[in-house]
Write an enzyme that holds these catalytic residues in place. Structure first.
Site, PDB file in Angstrom:
ATOM      1  N   GLY A 220    -109.615 -57.274 -24.686  1.00  0.00           N
ATOM      2  CA  GLY A 220    -111.079 -57.215 -24.735  1.00  0.00           C
ATOM      3  C   GLY A 220    -111.717 -56.327 -23.681  1.00  0.00           C
ATOM      4  O   GLY A 220    -112.942 -56.284 -23.580  1.00  0.00           O
ATOM      5  N   PRO A 262    -104.189 -55.805 -24.075  1.00  0.00           N
ATOM      6  CA  PRO A 262    -105.198 -54.811 -24.427  1.00  0.00           C
ATOM      7  C   PRO A 262    -104.874 -54.085 -25.724  1.00  0.00           C
ATOM      8  O   PRO A 262    -103.704 -53.807 -26.020  1.00  0.00           O
ATOM      9  CB  PRO A 262    -105.131 -53.829 -23.252  1.00  0.00           C
ATOM     10  CG  PRO A 262    -103.739 -53.976 -22.719  1.00  0.00           C
ATOM     11  CD  PRO A 262    -103.293 -55.381 -22.997  1.00  0.00           C
ATOM     12  N   GLY A 263    -105.908 -53.803 -26.489  1.00  0.00           N
ATOM     13  CA  GLY A 263    -105.788 -52.939 -27.662  1.00  0.00           C
ATOM     14  C   GLY A 263    -106.611 -51.689 -27.383  1.00  0.00           C
ATOM     15  O   GLY A 263    -106.085 -50.612 -27.063  1.00  0.00           O
ATOM     16  N   CYS A 330    -119.255 -43.589 -52.117  1.00  0.00           N
ATOM     17  CA  CYS A 330    -120.460 -44.020 -52.843  1.00  0.00           C
ATOM     18  C   CYS A 330    -120.993 -45.320 -52.282  1.00  0.00           C
ATOM     19  O   CYS A 330    -120.969 -46.376 -52.936  1.00  0.00           O
ATOM     20  CB  CYS A 330    -120.158 -44.117 -54.327  1.00  0.00           C
ATOM     21  SG  CYS A 330    -120.120 -42.478 -55.038  1.00  0.00           S
ATOM     22  N   GLU A 331    -121.390 -45.273 -51.060  1.00  0.00           N
ATOM     23  CA  GLU A 331    -122.048 -46.344 -50.314  1.00  0.00           C
ATOM     24  C   GLU A 331    -122.788 -45.597 -49.216  1.00  0.00           C
ATOM     25  O   GLU A 331    -122.497 -44.427 -48.956  1.00  0.00           O
ATOM     26  CB  GLU A 331    -121.037 -47.253 -49.607  1.00  0.00           C
ATOM     27  CG  GLU A 331    -120.081 -47.957 -50.489  1.00  0.00           C
ATOM     28  CD  GLU A 331    -120.324 -49.452 -50.593  1.00  0.00           C
ATOM     29  OE1 GLU A 331    -121.287 -49.958 -49.972  1.00  0.00           O
ATOM     30  OE2 GLU A 331    -119.549 -50.081 -51.303  1.00  0.00           O
TER      31      GLU A 331
HETATM   32  N1  LLP Z   1    -105.473 -60.337 -28.229  1.00  0.00           N
HETATM   33  C1  LLP Z   1    -105.917 -61.002 -29.322  1.00  0.00           C
HETATM   34  C2  LLP Z   1    -105.446 -62.353 -29.597  1.00  0.00           C
HETATM   35  C3  LLP Z   1    -106.841 -60.365 -30.186  1.00  0.00           C
HETATM   36  O1  LLP Z   1    -107.277 -61.016 -31.260  1.00  0.00           O
HETATM   37  C4  LLP Z   1    -107.269 -59.041 -29.904  1.00  0.00           C
HETATM   38  C5  LLP Z   1    -108.200 -58.362 -30.802  1.00  0.00           C
HETATM   39  C6  LLP Z   1    -106.772 -58.401 -28.757  1.00  0.00           C
HETATM   40  C7  LLP Z   1    -105.880 -59.082 -27.942  1.00  0.00           C
HETATM   41  C8  LLP Z   1    -107.156 -57.004 -28.384  1.00  0.00           C
HETATM   42  O2  LLP Z   1    -108.524 -56.842 -28.160  1.00  0.00           O
HETATM   43  P1  LLP Z   1    -109.054 -55.414 -27.595  1.00  0.00           P
HETATM   44  O3  LLP Z   1    -108.429 -55.216 -26.234  1.00  0.00           O
HETATM   45  O4  LLP Z   1    -108.622 -54.375 -28.537  1.00  0.00           O
HETATM   46  O5  LLP Z   1    -110.521 -55.562 -27.536  1.00  0.00           O
HETATM   47  N2  LLP Z   1    -111.901 -54.478 -35.063  1.00  0.00           N
HETATM   48  C9  LLP Z   1    -112.773 -54.757 -33.929  1.00  0.00           C
HETATM   49  C10 LLP Z   1    -112.057 -55.460 -32.817  1.00  0.00           C
HETATM   50  C11 LLP Z   1    -111.362 -56.725 -33.283  1.00  0.00           C
HETATM   51  C12 LLP Z   1    -110.446 -57.274 -32.259  1.00  0.00           C
HETATM   52  C13 LLP Z   1    -109.517 -58.292 -32.842  1.00  0.00           C
HETATM   53  N3  LLP Z   1    -108.661 -58.894 -31.856  1.00  0.00           N
HETATM   54  C14 LLP Z   1    -113.396 -53.435 -33.456  1.00  0.00           C
HETATM   55  O6  LLP Z   1    -113.110 -52.400 -34.043  1.00  0.00           O
HETATM   56  O7  LLP Z   1    -114.207 -53.443 -32.533  1.00  0.00           O
END
Ligand code: LLP
Length: 403
Positions: A220, A262-263, A330-331
């Protein structure tokens, strides 16, 4: 505009558009930043692979000593395909069947459960033989976009901290060995204090679990999308959480591992979506640039009202003009509204930034459009890491009924 000295216009020429381009060096820098921030703690990074699951990206993560967090058995299999041992994979599902959890156990993954029903089943099936982590919902509102806030009391994720007594009853009844506690309160977290608050909930609960090996503080971390956006100060958060963690370990009586997942922080800014202008369309109110992409490739602007910076990389030196950059779906798929760009001509290549996380991985075939190619820039060279789809891909699983 260049990545590692390579002009993006050349990448577009070589591979065509639309194309996702990833800067491998940027990913490595982000990993290093995390290691610096958390230098005083026994840090384990578990990359949230849902952000970007390309196998070559997973291999890059592995080469940097980064573990993985997977949310589905398919993500687990992709990680294993990339060379991860099951034991390096944290499997954190939500609302999956018990059979899927069993499959992950049989493969040898680490398991993180987020509901009491599955915990009870897990206890009945495995007793204390297979250790398990627990995802706690700390009831913290992470702020920012409510769609991606998941640690509050109305969220489907995690076991409520208010149900701690029930967790302890089940754990005792079946002699379950709890090896980790986990929180994840959302994505794009604006307020860095949220991480410390989440950590404190884990520290308080942890006293009840003698077999812990790690505490997992989730992901996050906020990355900037606009030039003046806030971003999580990883050094500050890293130092504060590490200090609190080390203090906790002393009172716990044993040293544990500190995990994060982290993602976005690892891959968002490393990604670029290159698109071509199909048409420049003047209307009485707005000048539209229609590009060869849309919500089928990048849904974030429509789904979360997310802001992605855009540049016309073919138009360097030209005068600027205000445009709405829209897709060919088409949206109403406005990728970027009211942006000042170098004047756009048909065929120009535009770049959408922050297209590394939740971009390709959320792409679809809507309007029967094909998904783009993916390219990794590594040591100054561009490598194709996924071919663009072909028409046959749309037919692959169709079973045609003849009348
Ligand atoms: N850990 C868990 C259990 C999660 O569910 C997530 C993301 C992460 C880590 C990684 O979060 P990050 O560091 O990437 O914020 N599609 C949305 C974000 C959805 C996140 C889902 N879970 C977007 O594009 O903003």
């Amino acid at each position: 505009m260049k990545i590692q000295g390579l002009p993006l216009t050349e990448v577009a020429q070589q591979f065509g558009t639309p194309v996702y381009v990833y800067d491998g060096e940027k990913i490595v820098t982000q990993i290093e930043n995390l290691k610096t921030g958390f230098a005083k703690a026994p840090l384990k990074i578990k990359y949230a692979v849902k952000a970007l699951t390309n196998v070559s990206i997973l291999k890059l993560m592995k080469s940097q000593g980064v573990g993985v967090d997977a949310v589905s058995i398919e993500e687990v299999r992709l990680c294993m395909h990339a060379g991860y041992a099951a034991s390096e994979i944290m499997y954190t599902p939500n609302c999956v069947s018990f059979e899927e959890i069993q499959e992950a156990v049989e493969l040898g993954c680490m398991i993180n459960l987020d509901n009491l029903v599955m915990l009870r089943k897990f206890g009945q099936e495995y007793g204390g033989k297979i250790p398990v982590a627990l995802r706690i919902n700390p009831h913290i509102m992470a702020g920012g976009n409510s769609k991606i806030s998941v640690g509050h009391i109305h969220s489907k994720f995690g076991i409520s901290i208010l149900q701690l007594d029930q967790i302890l009853e089940v754990v005792e009844e079946f002699g379950i060995s709890v090896n980790g506690l986990h929180v994840h309160t959302g994505s794009d977290i604006m307020d860095a204090d949220v991480f410390l608050r989440g950590a404190r909930v884990l520290f308080d609960s942890a006293k009840n679990f003698p077999d812990l090996r790690f505490l997992d503080f989730g992901g996050g971390f906020k990355v900037p999308y606009k030039p003046d956006d806030v971003q999580t100060d990883m050094v500050k958060v890293g130092e504060e959480v590490s200090a609190a963690f080390n203090e906790f370990c002393e009172s716990y009586g044993r040293s544990l591992e500190l995990w994060i997942e982290p993602g976005k922080y690892l891959v968002s800014a490393a990604g670029y979506l290159l698109v071509s202008a199909n048409v420049v369309k003047d209307t009485p109110e707005i000048t539209f640039v229609g590009v060869d992409s849309g919500l089928n490739h990048l849904i974030r602007p429509m789904f979360y009202k997310a802001y992605h910076q855009v540049e016309n990389i073919s138009g360097e030196g030209r005068d600027t003009k205000r445009y709405d950059v829209v897709g060919y779906i088409c949206e109403t798929d406005t990728l970027a509204a009211s942006r000042e760009l170098a004047e756009v001509e048909t065929g120009d290549v535009l770049v959408l930034k922050n297209a590394g996380a939740y971009a390709y991985s959320m792409a679809s075939n809507y309007n029967s459009r094909l998904r783009p190619a993916e390219v990794l820039v590594w040591k100054g060279k561009a490598h194709l890491i996924r071919k663009r789809e072909e028409f046959e891909d749309l037919l692959r699983n169709q079973v045609v009924f003849e009348f």
